[in-house]
Every structure is written in C-alpha cells, then in structure tokens.
Design a protein around this motif. Structure first.
Motif, PDB file in Angstrom:
ATOM      1  N   SER A  15     -13.420  -6.692  -4.044  1.00 38.93           N
ATOM      2  CA  SER A  15     -14.764  -6.262  -3.650  1.00 38.93           C
ATOM      3  C   SER A  15     -15.654  -6.126  -4.875  1.00 38.93           C
ATOM      4  CB  SER A  15     -14.713  -4.932  -2.885  1.00 38.93           C
ATOM      5  OG  SER A  15     -14.121  -3.919  -3.673  1.00 38.93           O
ATOM      6  N   SER A  43     -16.911  -8.349  -0.242  1.00 42.10           N
ATOM      7  CA  SER A  43     -15.497  -8.006  -0.083  1.00 42.10           C
ATOM      8  C   SER A  43     -14.755  -9.220   0.453  1.00 42.10           C
ATOM      9  CB  SER A  43     -15.317  -6.804   0.855  1.00 42.10           C
ATOM     10  OG  SER A  43     -15.778  -7.126   2.157  1.00 42.10           O
ATOM     11  N   TYR A  44     -13.510  -9.367   0.004  1.00 43.66           N
ATOM     12  CA  TYR A  44     -12.656 -10.477   0.431  1.00 43.66           C
ATOM     13  C   TYR A  44     -11.253  -9.930   0.636  1.00 43.66           C
ATOM     14  CZ  TYR A  44     -10.893 -15.289   0.657  1.00 43.66           C
ATOM     15  OH  TYR A  44     -10.327 -16.469   1.064  1.00 43.66           O
ATOM     16  N   LYS A  45     -10.812  -9.936   1.872  1.00 41.33           N
ATOM     17  CA  LYS A  45      -9.486  -9.428   2.195  1.00 41.33           C
ATOM     18  C   LYS A  45      -8.407 -10.328   1.593  1.00 41.33           C
ATOM     19  CE  LYS A  45     -10.583  -5.864   4.776  1.00 41.33           C
ATOM     20  NZ  LYS A  45     -10.188  -4.475   4.406  1.00 41.33           N
ATOM     21  N   THR A  46      -7.396  -9.708   0.999  1.00 41.40           N
ATOM     22  CA  THR A  46      -6.293 -10.466   0.401  1.00 41.40           C
ATOM     23  C   THR A  46      -4.991 -10.171   1.149  1.00 41.40           C
ATOM     24  OG1 THR A  46      -5.814  -8.704  -1.198  1.00 41.40           O
ATOM     25  CG2 THR A  46      -7.401 -10.407  -1.866  1.00 41.40           C
ATOM     26  N   ASP A  47      -4.049 -11.084   0.998  1.00 42.87           N
ATOM     27  CA  ASP A  47      -2.708 -10.900   1.568  1.00 42.87           C
ATOM     28  C   ASP A  47      -1.690 -11.409   0.561  1.00 42.87           C
ATOM     29  OD1 ASP A  47      -2.843 -13.690   1.785  1.00 42.87           O
ATOM     30  OD2 ASP A  47      -3.517 -13.602   3.861  1.00 42.87           O
ATOM     31  N   GLN A 102     -10.739 -19.846  -1.908  1.00 42.68           N
ATOM     32  CA  GLN A 102      -9.292 -19.759  -2.073  1.00 42.68           C
ATOM     33  C   GLN A 102      -8.702 -21.157  -2.087  1.00 42.68           C
ATOM     34  OE1 GLN A 102      -7.248 -17.285   0.770  1.00 42.68           O
ATOM     35  NE2 GLN A 102      -5.219 -17.831   0.021  1.00 42.68           N
ATOM     36  N   ASP A 112      -6.093  -1.138  -3.035  1.00 40.65           N
ATOM     37  CA  ASP A 112      -6.561  -1.760  -1.797  1.00 40.65           C
ATOM     38  C   ASP A 112      -6.260  -3.255  -1.802  1.00 40.65           C
ATOM     39  OD1 ASP A 112      -7.549   0.678  -1.029  1.00 40.65           O
ATOM     40  OD2 ASP A 112      -9.570   0.283  -1.800  1.00 40.65           O
ATOM     41  N   LYS A 113      -6.015  -3.802  -0.632  1.00 39.94           N
ATOM     42  CA  LYS A 113      -5.716  -5.221  -0.492  1.00 39.94           C
ATOM     43  C   LYS A 113      -6.992  -6.015  -0.228  1.00 39.94           C
ATOM     44  CE  LYS A 113      -1.318  -4.812  -1.120  1.00 39.94           C
ATOM     45  NZ  LYS A 113      -0.666  -5.386  -2.323  1.00 39.94           N
ATOM     46  N   GLU A 114      -7.909  -5.929  -1.150  1.00 40.81           N
ATOM     47  CA  GLU A 114      -9.133  -6.714  -1.058  1.00 40.81           C
ATOM     48  C   GLU A 114      -9.800  -6.775  -2.423  1.00 40.81           C
ATOM     49  OE1 GLU A 114     -12.015  -5.069   1.567  1.00 40.81           O
ATOM     50  OE2 GLU A 114     -12.437  -3.327   0.294  1.00 40.81           O
ATOM     51  N   PRO A 164      -7.036  -6.060  -6.543  1.00 42.93           N
ATOM     52  CA  PRO A 164      -5.716  -5.477  -6.268  1.00 42.93           C
ATOM     53  C   PRO A 164      -4.855  -5.458  -7.524  1.00 42.93           C
ATOM     54  CG  PRO A 164      -6.344  -6.993  -4.523  1.00 42.93           C
ATOM     55  CD  PRO A 164      -7.391  -7.131  -5.590  1.00 42.93           C
TER      56      PRO A 164
END
Length: 305
Positions: A144, A114-118, A171, A140-142, A203
């Motif tokens: 995965s 999983s990699y959280k995104t913004d 990134q 979801d904002k990630e 996302p």
C-alpha cells in the motif's frame, strides 16, 4: 474663433471611458487584458465619429481637417496596445501568462493505493522517478501507499484523481512491479517540478528491490524477515532496532553516518569520514536478513532501542 483639431476629443473621450471601464471592471472581476482587448476597436469608432462630426458641423464648402497629432499618437498607442493583447491572446500567449500569474503552491493527499498479495508474490520491485519515499515493512498481506504531493498550479482541484495517475502495479510471475510516474505538468520556462513524499508499506516476508533516481529514501525494516536491495538513491536513512536480526551492507557509498559501521574495504589509513566510496557493514543479532545498499551518496544509520 477657436480651431477644432481632430484627435483632441477622441483622446479625451477614450481616456474617460477607459478609466470608467477599468474602474467598474474591478467590481465585475474583469482582467486588464480583457479590458484592452475589448476596448481598442472603440478607439477607432470614436476617432471616426469625431471626423464625421467635424465635417458635418464645418460651415466651409471645402473643410480642411486639422489634426492634433499628439492626441492621435496617444490614441494610436492605446489602440496598438489593445491590438498586441488581442494578437497574443489569439496565439495563446496571454492565457499562459495569466496562468503563470495565478499559480500558487498547493498541497494534496496522494490517492490511496493498495495491492493485495498472496503466496504467489515473492518479490516486490519499486522504481522511483526522483521522489522522496519511506519504505516500511509490515505484517499485512498487501502493498500500500499513502502520502502527499505539492505542486505549483493555478487549478484549485487535485491533479491526481486516482492512484493510477502516480503509480502502476504489474505482476509478472512471482514479482510485483511498482513504477512511479512524474506528476502531470505542462512544459514551460516558468514551470517547476512537483514534490512527492510517499510512504510504501511492503509485507515483511517478501524480497524488496528499490531502484532510485537520485532521491532520498528512508527505510524502516522493523520486523523484516527477508532481504532488501536498494540502489541508485542519493541519500538513504536506515532505522533498525538494536535487537533485530539483520545486516546492513553498503557498497560504493561516499558518506556514512553512524559510529556502528564497520569498514570492510577502503584504502589503508583513511578514516570513516574521509572522501571516496566505501564499503561497510552493520550487523545486529545473527544478521540473518540483509539490507544491501549500493550506488548511494550518503547512508545514515539510526539505531533504535
């Protein structure tokens, strides 16, 4: 008086003890290669002891050794086999053969990724190495990934310990790059490449680019609110909702499945299922968001209610 020929006793004793050793090795869990490698030096000892005993027991002042060449031949054959096994073992060949013989097809779960995104990530680029994948849009904002992999191995433990063993995430600016790796495997004539079935959740509001490698790809855009670009996948399946707001466009595709396609460019007079690359489009609703597919062999369109 019966003549004692050197070699007769050696062969008999060797066969008896070797048979006993093989019998008990079943209970001790020993392998045939280990038995032969450990046993062949004993054959020389047994043969040497027989010669010394013959000379000691002989009452002749100048004893003449008489050999049973057939027995000695079989003793030598068994000993030579043991020597060959020992040489192959020291060269590492026996280890490889035993590993191949012990291999089984085993399935494992992929390590969770999983990699959280913004808001700084506007685009996701996925580079495959030939594994089958399913890409699904999510709110979801990630980013995965989960799934399974299947390999032929003699090891009973999973080959992949963590997600970094199968995929790397980097990134750069506003783009997140996901690069898949080949499954770890030793090169050899008996090795087969493992199989991976992965699902990637992305996302729905970021652009997606998937660079395949003649693999199978399943797309589930669902509530997509951005554009996707797919290239160099062998077979692509697209599941779209009938009331969605998207356009699916193909360029240079050999085979199209689904009656909803509209051919935009092909030689005059050819039918939808005719041979040769085709450009086609499917539009649902206003067709605001685009799924662009290029350099694929087959594209299948599934319309869900």
């Amino acid at each position: 008086m019966r003549t004692w020929r050197v070699g007769t006793f050696s062969m008999g004793a060797s066969l008896i003890f070797l048979g006993l050793f093989l019998f008990f090795s079943k209970f001790l869990g020993l392998k045939l290669a280990e038995v032969l490698m450990a046993w062949w030096p004993v054959l020389l000892v047994v043969l040497g002891v027989e010669i010394l005993v013959y000379l000691f027991l002989s009452r002749q002042e100048q004893p003449i050794l008489k050999y049973d060449f057939l027995s000695i031949f079989f003793v030598g054959l068994i000993g030579t086999t043991g020597i060959i096994f020992a040489v192959l073992s020291s060269a590492g060949v026996m280890g490889k053969v035993e590993e191949v013989m012990a291999k089984e097809v085993r399935s494992y779960d992929l390590p969770a990724f999983s990699y959280k995104t913004d808001d700084s990530i506007k685009r996701v680029v996925v580079r495959s190495v030939g594994y089958d994948m399913t890409v699904e849009a999510t709110e979801d904002k990630e980013v995965s990934m989960f799934g399974t992999y299947r390999v032929e191995t003699a090891k009973k433990t999973a080959l992949l310990k963590n997600a970094d063993d199968i995929v790397t995430a980097n990134q750069k600016g506003d783009t997140l790059y996901l690069n898949f790796k080949m499954l770890p495997d030793e090169m050899g004539p008996f090795n087969s490449q493992g199989i991976v079935a992965a699902t990637i959740l992305v996302p729905n509001d970021v652009k997606l680019e998937v660079v395949g490698n003649n693999d199978s790809l399943s797309l589930k855009p669902r509530t997509l609110v951005n554009d996707w670009n797919i290239e160099s996948s062998s077979a692509v399946t697209v599941d779209v909702m009938k009331n969605s707001n998207m356009t699916v466009k193909t360029v240079g595709v050999d085979q199209l499945s689904g009656k909803e396609w509209k051919i935009t460019e092909e030689p005059k007079g050819e039918e939808l299922d005719a041979a040769g690359p085709k450009n086609a489009v499917y539009q649902s609703g206003d067709g605001k968001y685009l799924i662009h597919i290029s350099n694929a062999y087959e594209v299948k369109l599934n319309i869900n209610q």
